[in-house]
Enzyme design. Structure first.
Site: not given
Ligand code: DX5
Ligand code: ZN
Length: 227
Positions: A68, A39, A177, A37, A70, A10, A139, A35
């Protein structure tokens, strides 16, 4: 055999000032997916990145881009993220009012669709949608940040999901994840994970991306699936 476990670094923990370089390092180290993320400050408290980053990443790699989302109201954004170059579009079951429609829409474009479960959401909520999706993301942290501690109860969810997938003869792969490290990666794989996401275990100041990826692979090489 766990040689088939896919690793999805990620970029949330990457150095954004040299993102292209970091992605090339991850690719050279054998990353299977990148990956990303996304948000929105609504579904999760913080804002991270959007389609311009996905377009930029798309230009530097041919790897599968695992998006992903979110975000609240993901149905408003899925086309834009597919246009930007996303290959797997993952939406949260807690955010999507019509996950079945989203699955149809994504698959109509020849892309893969994933459905994500927060730590507090039971596997049972997936019963009807499971046959329609290519991936389920379990998650193992509450979404919002990288670098959080792995929530162990995610492993029982992975096992339950694997059982449902096996019983139904379904195609969905299981992605884990959050908080994935070389210490817990083997347990994720043994529980049934097909894809492991890792941000801070791959991109950190302690070692190179290549060394960190090698540690994860080495840990996984010692696992017996179903053990
Ligand atoms: C969390 C994300 C993850 C995050 C994982 O909200 O969806 O993908 O980047 O980070 P690590 O591997 O550091 O927990
Ligand atoms: Zn993620």
């Amino acid at each position: 055999m766990t040689s088939g476990i896919k690793l999805a670094p990620s970029i949330l923990s990457a150095d954004f000032a040299r993102l292209g370089e970091q992605i090339r390092e991850a690719e050279a180290a054998g990353a299977d997916y990148i990956h990303i993320d996304v948000m929105d400050g609504r579904f999760v408290p913080v804002i991270s990145m959007g389609t311009p980053i996905v377009e930029a990443v798309r230009r530097v790699t041919a790897l599968t881009l695992d998006i992903h989302l979110m975000v609240a109201e993901p149905e408003k954004h899925i086309e834009a993220f597919m246009d930007a170059g996303g290959d797997i579009i993952n939406v949260h079951v807690e955010a999507a009012t019509h996950p079945h429609r989203i699955a149809q829409q994504v698959r109509a474009r020849g892309k893969r669709v994933g459905i994500c479960l927060n730590p507090g959401t039971p596997v049972s909520v997936l019963e009807e949608i499971l046959p329609e999706v290519d991936q389920v993301m379990v998650m193992s942290v509450n979404p919002g940040w990288s670098g959080q501690r792995f929530i162990e109860s995610a492993l029982a969810k992975v096992r339950r999901l694997q059982q449902l997938i096996d019983e139904g003869g379904l195609r969905a792969e299981i992605e884990v994840d959050g908080g994935v490290t070389p210490e817990n990666a083997p347990r994720c794989a043994a529980a049934g994970a097909d894809v492991l996401v890792a941000a801070s275990a791959v991109f950190n100041d302690r070692a190179s991306v290549a060394e960190n990826m090698a540690r994860l692979r080495e840990a996984l090489s010692r696992v017996e699936r179903g053990a």
